[in-house]
Design a protein around this motif. Sequence first.
Motif, PDB file in Angstrom:
ATOM      1  N   TRP A  69       0.808  -1.214   0.000  1.00 19.20           N
ATOM      2  CA  TRP A  69       0.000   0.000   0.000  1.00 19.20           C
ATOM      3  C   TRP A  69       0.847   1.273   0.000  1.00 19.20           C
ATOM      4  O   TRP A  69       0.355   2.344  -0.353  1.00 19.20           O
ATOM      5  CB  TRP A  69      -0.931   0.002   1.203  1.00 19.20           C
ATOM      6  CG  TRP A  69      -2.167  -0.839   0.990  1.00 19.20           C
ATOM      7  CD1 TRP A  69      -2.888  -0.971  -0.158  1.00 19.20           C
ATOM      8  CD2 TRP A  69      -2.827  -1.661   1.964  1.00 19.20           C
ATOM      9  NE1 TRP A  69      -3.958  -1.827   0.028  1.00 19.20           N
ATOM     10  CE2 TRP A  69      -3.948  -2.261   1.325  1.00 19.20           C
ATOM     11  CE3 TRP A  69      -2.594  -1.960   3.313  1.00 19.20           C
ATOM     12  CZ2 TRP A  69      -4.823  -3.126   1.987  1.00 19.20           C
ATOM     13  CZ3 TRP A  69      -3.456  -2.818   3.966  1.00 19.20           C
ATOM     14  CH2 TRP A  69      -4.566  -3.388   3.316  1.00 19.20           C
ATOM     15  N   THR A  70       2.107   1.154   0.420  1.00 18.65           N
ATOM     16  CA  THR A  70       2.963   2.340   0.478  1.00 18.65           C
ATOM     17  C   THR A  70       4.074   2.310  -0.564  1.00 18.65           C
ATOM     18  O   THR A  70       5.021   3.085  -0.480  1.00 18.65           O
ATOM     19  CB  THR A  70       3.574   2.498   1.885  1.00 18.65           C
ATOM     20  OG1 THR A  70       4.290   1.301   2.248  1.00 18.65           O
ATOM     21  CG2 THR A  70       2.497   2.773   2.922  1.00 18.65           C
TER      22      THR A  70
ATOM     23  N   ASP B 219      -8.795  -7.413   3.186  1.00 25.27           N
ATOM     24  CA  ASP B 219     -10.123  -6.875   2.920  1.00 25.27           C
ATOM     25  C   ASP B 219     -10.631  -6.048   4.109  1.00 25.27           C
ATOM     26  O   ASP B 219     -11.229  -4.980   3.937  1.00 25.27           O
ATOM     27  CB  ASP B 219     -11.107  -8.004   2.606  1.00 25.27           C
ATOM     28  CG  ASP B 219     -10.807  -8.709   1.281  1.00 25.27           C
ATOM     29  OD1 ASP B 219     -10.049  -8.140   0.465  1.00 25.27           O
ATOM     30  OD2 ASP B 219     -11.308  -9.832   1.083  1.00 25.27           O
TER      31      ASP B 219
ATOM     32  N   ALA C 110      -8.630  -2.809   4.219  1.00 32.39           N
ATOM     33  CA  ALA C 110      -9.035  -1.928   3.125  1.00 32.39           C
ATOM     34  C   ALA C 110     -10.314  -1.181   3.486  1.00 32.39           C
ATOM     35  O   ALA C 110     -10.454   0.018   3.198  1.00 32.39           O
ATOM     36  CB  ALA C 110      -9.230  -2.733   1.845  1.00 32.39           C
ATOM     37  N   THR C 111     -11.230  -1.865   4.145  1.00 32.04           N
ATOM     38  CA  THR C 111     -12.490  -1.241   4.546  1.00 32.04           C
ATOM     39  C   THR C 111     -12.297  -0.286   5.719  1.00 32.04           C
ATOM     40  O   THR C 111     -12.741   0.867   5.685  1.00 32.04           O
ATOM     41  CB  THR C 111     -13.521  -2.322   4.931  1.00 32.04           C
ATOM     42  OG1 THR C 111     -13.770  -3.152   3.795  1.00 32.04           O
ATOM     43  CG2 THR C 111     -14.821  -1.689   5.401  1.00 32.04           C
TER      44      THR C 111
ATOM     45  N   LYS D 146      -9.416   2.447   4.832  1.00 33.22           N
ATOM     46  CA  LYS D 146      -9.594   3.150   3.556  1.00 33.22           C
ATOM     47  C   LYS D 146      -8.423   2.947   2.595  1.00 33.22           C
ATOM     48  O   LYS D 146      -7.935   3.885   1.957  1.00 33.22           O
ATOM     49  CB  LYS D 146      -9.797   4.669   3.789  1.00 33.22           C
ATOM     50  CG  LYS D 146     -10.824   5.011   4.844  1.00 33.22           C
ATOM     51  CD  LYS D 146     -12.191   4.375   4.570  1.00 33.22           C
ATOM     52  CE  LYS D 146     -13.199   4.731   5.656  1.00 33.22           C
ATOM     53  NZ  LYS D 146     -14.476   4.009   5.509  1.00 33.22           N
ATOM     54  N   HIS D 147      -7.951   1.691   2.476  1.00 36.45           N
ATOM     55  CA  HIS D 147      -6.925   1.356   1.496  1.00 36.45           C
ATOM     56  C   HIS D 147      -7.573   0.820   0.229  1.00 36.45           C
ATOM     57  O   HIS D 147      -8.751   0.435   0.221  1.00 36.45           O
ATOM     58  CB  HIS D 147      -5.980   0.280   2.046  1.00 36.45           C
ATOM     59  CG  HIS D 147      -5.185   0.717   3.233  1.00 36.45           C
ATOM     60  ND1 HIS D 147      -4.222   1.703   3.173  1.00 36.45           N
ATOM     61  CD2 HIS D 147      -5.196   0.295   4.525  1.00 36.45           C
ATOM     62  CE1 HIS D 147      -3.689   1.878   4.372  1.00 36.45           C
ATOM     63  NE2 HIS D 147      -4.260   1.027   5.204  1.00 36.45           N
ATOM     64  N   ASP D 148      -6.783   0.768  -0.843  1.00 34.22           N
ATOM     65  CA  ASP D 148      -7.245   0.127  -2.067  1.00 34.22           C
ATOM     66  C   ASP D 148      -7.397  -1.374  -1.837  1.00 34.22           C
ATOM     67  O   ASP D 148      -6.669  -1.969  -1.030  1.00 34.22           O
ATOM     68  CB  ASP D 148      -6.245   0.350  -3.203  1.00 34.22           C
ATOM     69  CG  ASP D 148      -6.168   1.808  -3.634  1.00 34.22           C
ATOM     70  OD1 ASP D 148      -7.148   2.538  -3.406  1.00 34.22           O
ATOM     71  OD2 ASP D 148      -5.115   2.205  -4.180  1.00 34.22           O
ATOM     72  N   LYS D 149      -8.322  -1.978  -2.542  1.00 31.43           N
ATOM     73  CA  LYS D 149      -8.446  -3.427  -2.498  1.00 31.43           C
ATOM     74  C   LYS D 149      -7.150  -4.049  -3.024  1.00 31.43           C
ATOM     75  O   LYS D 149      -6.512  -3.508  -3.922  1.00 31.43           O
ATOM     76  CB  LYS D 149      -9.626  -3.897  -3.340  1.00 31.43           C
ATOM     77  CG  LYS D 149     -10.984  -3.557  -2.751  1.00 31.43           C
ATOM     78  CD  LYS D 149     -11.282  -4.385  -1.506  1.00 31.43           C
ATOM     79  CE  LYS D 149     -12.699  -4.151  -0.996  1.00 31.43           C
ATOM     80  NZ  LYS D 149     -12.988  -4.970   0.210  1.00 31.43           N
ATOM     81  N   LEU D 150      -6.787  -5.186  -2.473  1.00 33.07           N
ATOM     82  CA  LEU D 150      -5.501  -5.789  -2.797  1.00 33.07           C
ATOM     83  C   LEU D 150      -5.661  -7.288  -2.982  1.00 33.07           C
ATOM     84  O   LEU D 150      -6.254  -7.964  -2.138  1.00 33.07           O
ATOM     85  CB  LEU D 150      -4.516  -5.510  -1.650  1.00 33.07           C
ATOM     86  CG  LEU D 150      -3.078  -5.963  -1.784  1.00 33.07           C
ATOM     87  CD1 LEU D 150      -2.398  -5.287  -2.977  1.00 33.07           C
ATOM     88  CD2 LEU D 150      -2.307  -5.642  -0.499  1.00 33.07           C
ATOM     89  N   ASP D 151      -5.131  -7.805  -4.075  1.00 31.73           N
ATOM     90  CA  ASP D 151      -5.099  -9.241  -4.306  1.00 31.73           C
ATOM     91  C   ASP D 151      -3.812  -9.777  -3.690  1.00 31.73           C
ATOM     92  O   ASP D 151      -2.722  -9.573  -4.232  1.00 31.73           O
ATOM     93  CB  ASP D 151      -5.135  -9.539  -5.809  1.00 31.73           C
ATOM     94  CG  ASP D 151      -5.051 -11.031  -6.126  1.00 31.73           C
ATOM     95  OD1 ASP D 151      -4.986 -11.851  -5.186  1.00 31.73           O
ATOM     96  OD2 ASP D 151      -5.018 -11.376  -7.329  1.00 31.73           O
TER      97      ASP D 151
END
Length: 353
Positions: free
Chosen positions: A109-110, A314, A317-318, A321-326
């Motif tokens: 995420w960073t 998941d 992310a919720t 407030k991060h982007d969804k990540l696989d």
Amino acid sequence: MPRRTLPTLALAALLSFGVAACGSDQAATSLELSAALPDQVPSGTTLRLGDPPVQAVLGAAGLDKELADAGIKVEWANISGGPQSIQAFRADKLDCSAVADIPSLFAAWTGTSTKIVFQSVTVDPLKFPIYQLGVAPGVAVGSLADLRGKKIAYSAGQAQGALVLRVLKQAGLTQKDVQLVELTSTGDSYVTALGTKAVDVAPLGAQFVKVYEAKYPGATTIGTGIRDDASTLYCLTSAVQDAAKAAALKVYVSVRTKALLWQNEHPDDYAKLYYQDSQGLTAADARAVVTLYGQKGIPASWDNAVSRLQETADLLATEQKHDKLDVSTLVDRRFEPVEAAAAGSRTVSGDAS
């Protein structure tokens, strides 16, 4: 020892990596992430590792010889945890570090590209949790429901932060029902925060529970009731893309597997070598911590660990407030059979779920 030259072994290695022999030195060592891990470690290959618990036992377990025989030099760093390891990765001072599962998510995420190359589990994770909730002296918290309205130590980029969010979910609470106090967990910082009543509640690893109880009269803890045993080794993606380091990591993953199994079989020795001699606990507390953590298992398959990591990603992310990540993009499963082969019949079927 004479320096190796290109003919025969090295030339064959270059061809297997799909790199032209006339390429640059950097290109000559590159390895596609989809390529098989190389078996041959070039002499003098160096790994920069932050893995203190394994470092402590290699000599006693006789496993340091396996690294030396493979031609691997290790530069050890006294680094553990997400913030320290990500900072070292960004400065290109470290190849791999032992962490829980959260740092790999926050690295992604960073903007720091990493790969998980090792997974281990607690054989009985609910009976032997990694964390307990420390409660400040004089604060009335006897169950998860009592967390409502409390000040809770929280570090978004660490396993402790994810644990807090999962505990709140377990208790039927939200972030609005408590006061999250941003505080990075470094050493016994959470112990101090509890003891000085800067926070009411903080997640504590077993070794810090002992420190907390000894240091502050009236200190109490409660269980979380959730699984918290994620344990990984993650590496810079550039390290696993380096053919020499990838070959060395293949050896290290095997050695690390044997080291964890040795810890299970020699709990008193492990308690002394790591928790007593390295972490400064008393002999009695060191043995107690090893008992509290339980035995580590080597999963026959990483499927369950990856599924749990996705659930955690998941949730974060919720809630953050991060982007969804696989998360499958963060796991280098080429090392999965290496780990399982080193454990042999001592793998844990079903990942102790």
